[in-house]
Design a protein around this motif. Sequence first.
Motif, PDB file in Angstrom:
ATOM      1  N   TYR A  66      23.270  13.245   7.976  1.00 44.25           N
ATOM      2  CA  TYR A  66      22.333  14.194   7.362  1.00 44.25           C
ATOM      3  C   TYR A  66      22.837  15.624   7.525  1.00 44.25           C
ATOM      4  CZ  TYR A  66      18.583  10.898   6.252  1.00 44.25           C
ATOM      5  OH  TYR A  66      17.840   9.908   5.699  1.00 44.25           O
ATOM      6  N   VAL A  67      23.381  15.935   8.716  1.00 45.71           N
ATOM      7  CA  VAL A  67      23.851  17.300   8.957  1.00 45.71           C
ATOM      8  C   VAL A  67      25.031  17.618   8.043  1.00 45.71           C
ATOM      9  CG1 VAL A  67      25.007  18.783  10.636  1.00 45.71           C
ATOM     10  CG2 VAL A  67      23.004  17.446  11.314  1.00 45.71           C
ATOM     11  N   TRP A  68      25.956  16.665   7.929  1.00 42.77           N
ATOM     12  CA  TRP A  68      27.180  16.950   7.185  1.00 42.77           C
ATOM     13  C   TRP A  68      26.992  16.840   5.666  1.00 42.77           C
ATOM     14  CZ3 TRP A  68      30.521  13.602  10.982  1.00 42.77           C
ATOM     15  CH2 TRP A  68      30.804  14.378  12.118  1.00 42.77           C
ATOM     16  N   PHE A  69      26.192  15.865   5.221  1.00 40.83           N
ATOM     17  CA  PHE A  69      26.094  15.630   3.773  1.00 40.83           C
ATOM     18  C   PHE A  69      24.752  16.057   3.200  1.00 40.83           C
ATOM     19  CE2 PHE A  69      28.878  12.238   5.545  1.00 40.83           C
ATOM     20  CZ  PHE A  69      30.062  12.778   5.102  1.00 40.83           C
ATOM     21  N   GLY A  70      23.824  16.487   4.042  1.00 32.89           N
ATOM     22  CA  GLY A  70      22.522  16.916   3.554  1.00 32.89           C
ATOM     23  C   GLY A  70      21.527  15.776   3.506  1.00 32.89           C
ATOM     24  N   LEU A  71      20.265  16.130   3.296  1.00 33.91           N
ATOM     25  CA  LEU A  71      19.206  15.116   3.284  1.00 33.91           C
ATOM     26  C   LEU A  71      19.159  14.459   1.904  1.00 33.91           C
ATOM     27  CD1 LEU A  71      16.405  17.010   5.208  1.00 33.91           C
ATOM     28  CD2 LEU A  71      17.856  15.169   6.049  1.00 33.91           C
ATOM     29  N   ILE A  72      20.204  13.721   1.570  1.00 31.06           N
ATOM     30  CA  ILE A  72      20.268  13.121   0.235  1.00 31.06           C
ATOM     31  C   ILE A  72      20.354  11.608   0.343  1.00 31.06           C
ATOM     32  CG2 ILE A  72      21.263  15.094  -0.981  1.00 31.06           C
ATOM     33  CD1 ILE A  72      24.019  13.826  -0.472  1.00 31.06           C
ATOM     34  N   GLU A  73      20.121  10.959  -0.793  1.00 31.52           N
ATOM     35  CA  GLU A  73      20.071   9.504  -0.833  1.00 31.52           C
ATOM     36  C   GLU A  73      21.388   8.881  -0.358  1.00 31.52           C
ATOM     37  OE1 GLU A  73      17.064   8.206  -1.845  1.00 31.52           O
ATOM     38  OE2 GLU A  73      17.907   6.430  -0.923  1.00 31.52           O
ATOM     39  N   SER A  74      22.512   9.392  -0.870  1.00 30.18           N
ATOM     40  CA  SER A  74      23.791   8.768  -0.522  1.00 30.18           C
ATOM     41  C   SER A  74      24.080   8.907   0.974  1.00 30.18           C
ATOM     42  CB  SER A  74      24.917   9.376  -1.357  1.00 30.18           C
ATOM     43  OG  SER A  74      24.865  10.778  -1.283  1.00 30.18           O
ATOM     44  N   ALA A  75      23.664  10.011   1.562  1.00 33.73           N
ATOM     45  CA  ALA A  75      23.868  10.178   3.006  1.00 33.73           C
ATOM     46  C   ALA A  75      23.062   9.132   3.771  1.00 33.73           C
ATOM     47  CB  ALA A  75      23.459  11.581   3.435  1.00 33.73           C
ATOM     48  N   ALA A  76      21.837   8.858   3.286  1.00 29.77           N
ATOM     49  CA  ALA A  76      20.994   7.869   3.952  1.00 29.77           C
ATOM     50  C   ALA A  76      21.631   6.488   3.892  1.00 29.77           C
ATOM     51  CB  ALA A  76      19.613   7.845   3.292  1.00 29.77           C
ATOM     52  N   VAL A  77      22.057   6.087   2.678  1.00 28.09           N
ATOM     53  CA  VAL A  77      22.671   4.761   2.515  1.00 28.09           C
ATOM     54  C   VAL A  77      23.953   4.669   3.328  1.00 28.09           C
ATOM     55  CG1 VAL A  77      23.794   3.252   0.852  1.00 28.09           C
ATOM     56  CG2 VAL A  77      21.607   4.320   0.282  1.00 28.09           C
ATOM     57  N   ALA A  78      24.759   5.746   3.288  1.00 27.07           N
ATOM     58  CA  ALA A  78      26.020   5.737   4.029  1.00 27.07           C
ATOM     59  C   ALA A  78      25.755   5.601   5.523  1.00 27.07           C
ATOM     60  CB  ALA A  78      26.806   7.015   3.741  1.00 27.07           C
ATOM     61  N   ALA A  79      24.751   6.297   6.018  1.00 28.10           N
ATOM     62  CA  ALA A  79      24.460   6.243   7.454  1.00 28.10           C
ATOM     63  C   ALA A  79      24.143   4.813   7.891  1.00 28.10           C
ATOM     64  CB  ALA A  79      23.287   7.156   7.776  1.00 28.10           C
ATOM     65  N   VAL A  80      23.342   4.121   7.082  1.00 26.93           N
ATOM     66  CA  VAL A  80      23.005   2.736   7.424  1.00 26.93           C
ATOM     67  C   VAL A  80      24.249   1.855   7.363  1.00 26.93           C
ATOM     68  CG1 VAL A  80      21.565   0.769   6.858  1.00 26.93           C
ATOM     69  CG2 VAL A  80      20.694   3.077   6.521  1.00 26.93           C
ATOM     70  N   ALA A  81      25.024   2.017   6.294  1.00 26.53           N
ATOM     71  CA  ALA A  81      26.215   1.183   6.125  1.00 26.53           C
ATOM     72  C   ALA A  81      27.196   1.391   7.276  1.00 26.53           C
ATOM     73  CB  ALA A  81      26.875   1.484   4.788  1.00 26.53           C
ATOM     74  N   ILE A  82      27.408   2.653   7.654  1.00 22.00           N
ATOM     75  CA  ILE A  82      28.365   2.936   8.733  1.00 22.00           C
ATOM     76  C   ILE A  82      27.915   2.279  10.038  1.00 22.00           C
ATOM     77  CG2 ILE A  82      29.336   4.778  10.167  1.00 22.00           C
ATOM     78  CD1 ILE A  82      29.253   6.560   7.664  1.00 22.00           C
ATOM     79  N   ASN A  83      26.607   2.230  10.239  1.00 24.83           N
ATOM     80  CA  ASN A  83      26.102   1.551  11.428  1.00 24.83           C
ATOM     81  C   ASN A  83      26.429   0.069  11.435  1.00 24.83           C
ATOM     82  OD1 ASN A  83      24.545   3.030  13.503  1.00 24.83           O
ATOM     83  ND2 ASN A  83      23.557   3.892  11.693  1.00 24.83           N
ATOM     84  N   LYS A  84      26.475  -0.514  10.235  1.00 16.33           N
ATOM     85  CA  LYS A  84      26.614  -1.962  10.133  1.00 16.33           C
ATOM     86  C   LYS A  84      28.068  -2.406  10.012  1.00 16.33           C
ATOM     87  CE  LYS A  84      25.874  -6.183   9.463  1.00 16.33           C
ATOM     88  NZ  LYS A  84      25.899  -6.963  10.680  1.00 16.33           N
ATOM     89  N   ILE A  85      28.902  -1.561   9.413  1.00 14.53           N
ATOM     90  CA  ILE A  85      30.286  -1.971   9.125  1.00 14.53           C
ATOM     91  C   ILE A  85      31.035  -2.532  10.349  1.00 14.53           C
ATOM     92  CG2 ILE A  85      32.566  -1.021   8.539  1.00 14.53           C
ATOM     93  CD1 ILE A  85      31.153   0.577   6.342  1.00 14.53           C
ATOM     94  N   PRO A  86      30.961  -1.888  11.520  1.00 12.59           N
ATOM     95  CA  PRO A  86      31.720  -2.439  12.660  1.00 12.59           C
ATOM     96  C   PRO A  86      31.298  -3.863  13.025  1.00 12.59           C
ATOM     97  CG  PRO A  86      30.868  -0.251  13.158  1.00 12.59           C
ATOM     98  CD  PRO A  86      30.274  -0.643  11.857  1.00 12.59           C
ATOM     99  N   ASN A  87      30.003  -4.163  12.940  1.00  6.92           N
ATOM    100  CA  ASN A  87      29.563  -5.533  13.252  1.00  6.92           C
ATOM    101  C   ASN A  87      30.202  -6.543  12.307  1.00  6.92           C
ATOM    102  OD1 ASN A  87      27.515  -3.689  14.271  1.00  6.92           O
ATOM    103  ND2 ASN A  87      26.470  -5.577  14.902  1.00  6.92           N
ATOM    104  N   VAL A  88      30.118  -6.216  10.996  1.00  6.42           N
ATOM    105  CA  VAL A  88      30.703  -7.130  10.011  1.00  6.42           C
ATOM    106  C   VAL A  88      32.201  -7.262  10.264  1.00  6.42           C
ATOM    107  CG1 VAL A  88      31.045  -7.559   7.561  1.00  6.42           C
ATOM    108  CG2 VAL A  88      28.977  -6.434   8.343  1.00  6.42           C
ATOM    109  N   ALA A  89      32.860  -6.145  10.515  1.00 10.82           N
ATOM    110  CA  ALA A  89      34.313  -6.173  10.706  1.00 10.82           C
ATOM    111  C   ALA A  89      34.690  -7.049  11.893  1.00 10.82           C
ATOM    112  CB  ALA A  89      34.841  -4.749  10.891  1.00 10.82           C
ATOM    113  N   VAL A  90      33.956  -6.917  12.993  1.00 12.31           N
ATOM    114  CA  VAL A  90      34.280  -7.703  14.192  1.00 12.31           C
ATOM    115  C   VAL A  90      34.113  -9.194  13.913  1.00 12.31           C
ATOM    116  CG1 VAL A  90      33.483  -8.246  16.512  1.00 12.31           C
ATOM    117  CG2 VAL A  90      33.801  -5.879  15.831  1.00 12.31           C
TER     118      VAL A  90
END
Lengths: 247, 248
Positions: free
Chosen positions: B110-134
């Motif tokens: 949110y700080v870097w990309f602003g309070l926008i939709e894509s930042a929200a979706v990206a934040a969730v995805a980034i949280n999940k990606i390492p689990n899937v990758a492992v």
Amino acid sequence: MTGLVVEIGEKAFPGASGGANPPLYKDFRLEIADRAFVALLGPSGLGKTTLLNMIAGVDKAFTGRLDFTNGRRPRISYVFQSPRLLPWRTVLQNVALPLPQGADSLKRARAAIADVGLAGSEDVYPERLSLGMQRRVALARGFAVEPELLLMDEPFVSLDEANTAKLHDLLNDLIAARPTTTLFVTHDSREAVRLADRIVVLEGPPARIARDITVPLTREARRIPGEIERVRDLVVGRLQSVAAVNG
Amino acid sequence: MASRLGWSAISLAVFVAVWWVIALAHGDFRLLPTPPLVIDALVVTAKSGALFYNLLVTLARVAASFLLAMTLGSALGILLGMSRTADRLIGPWVVLFLNLPALVIIILCYVWFGLIESAAVAAVAINKIPNVAVTLREGAASLSRDLAEMAAVYGFGPWKTLRHVILPQLAPFFAAAARSGLALVWKIVLVVELLGRPNGVGFELQTAFQLFDVATILAYAFAFGFIVQAIELGIIQPWEQAANRWRR
Ligand SMILES: Nc1ncnc2c1ncn2[C@@H]1O[C@H](COP(=O)(O)OP(=O)(O)OP(=O)(O)O)[C@@H](O)[C@H]1O
Ligand SMILES: [Mg+2]
């Protein structure tokens, strides 16, 4: 034309602790004529499977060369020492997958499955079959491809005598129907004499050719146990001269 | 299947009964409403249209970030499983991100990309990606060499090899990643909405929280939990069963 020459400068596997194991092959050379049926005999662990892997092109970690007489890689079937079927595909799919796509491929696969005595099991998943049946599926897959070079690694172990005899005949028919060069690994010297027109006995390590025997038997003579035994004496090294067999 | 549904129903009924008894015993229905009060709240938000709108918005975010995370995470995991060099180089990053708190990633996005939709979706995805990758790294590392050699000898080519040899071996790992992924993603989506979105279930929960409206909070929680459960039962489990039908 699918003769081949295998020349191995050196083949060694890396050891457990990082270093290299003693080589399995060193300055090894084997020449196989077009349409020959060569049986390969040798003690367990010597490197027979490794040799087939190198010829099949799945093991490239060796120095040396592989020369096919017609200059290109032939169409290869490799009946592995274990069946190596896709457990999530049915028997029919397993046999049909290596075939070129087309209306014809399922028909060919069905015929090959019937040939190995498994008609009716087309839609079964391999893990529900007995090991002997799985081996026969692997054979059907190898035969359906109509190979120019047929590599077989102890394909008939864990089969009953009646089935083995039937599959020997099937193999002979297949080879008679199309020009096929065959390299056949077995521990059974009787089977080698019955099928092959040349028997190469390996010793080692490193592997070298201890005896290289031409089997002087006609197809009819191969059905006579006495004839088989006489050549077998030669193969296992009890007799030293071909004259003893022919005389 | 039928008996399992039966057991689930009994188990849920017991849960509701226990909740009801505790609520009655406690007495303060504003802090702990009884089941009928929660259903009333559900009906009210449903009639105003807010329930469906917010559920839909949140579900869309869940779907987008879930697909994004599964795609990128699988690709990364398969790469790590197949290439030792890649695993040595990037593997430590994965561990780092795996242990980064979800809140840190959300705030930074949110700080870097602003309070926008894509930042929200990206934040969730980034949280999940390492689990899937492992998970997928494990799958890719355990691919059968025997079958790969078979496919090579019989000239399967890349497409046939992928479809008939590789993907079926990875299927259980996809299923595991999808299952744990769905659970994680929808929880994080609510936090992301609470922190920086003007709609969605997370936003509504925040509003209800400010009003101390526990009945509405529970109404949203149950509605959404029900949908996620339906996805699990209706999509993931049937697919898993179909993919496993060859097993003995
Ligand atoms: N991938 C590998 N890594 C390390 N060593 C290997 C590998 N494959 C085979 N070997 C070793 O190479 C030697 C020869 O193996 P190979 O399978 O070729 O024997 P074989 O002659 O086919 O034996 P058998 O008759 O029992 O099948 C064995 O000592 C084995 O341990
Ligand atoms: Mg072997």
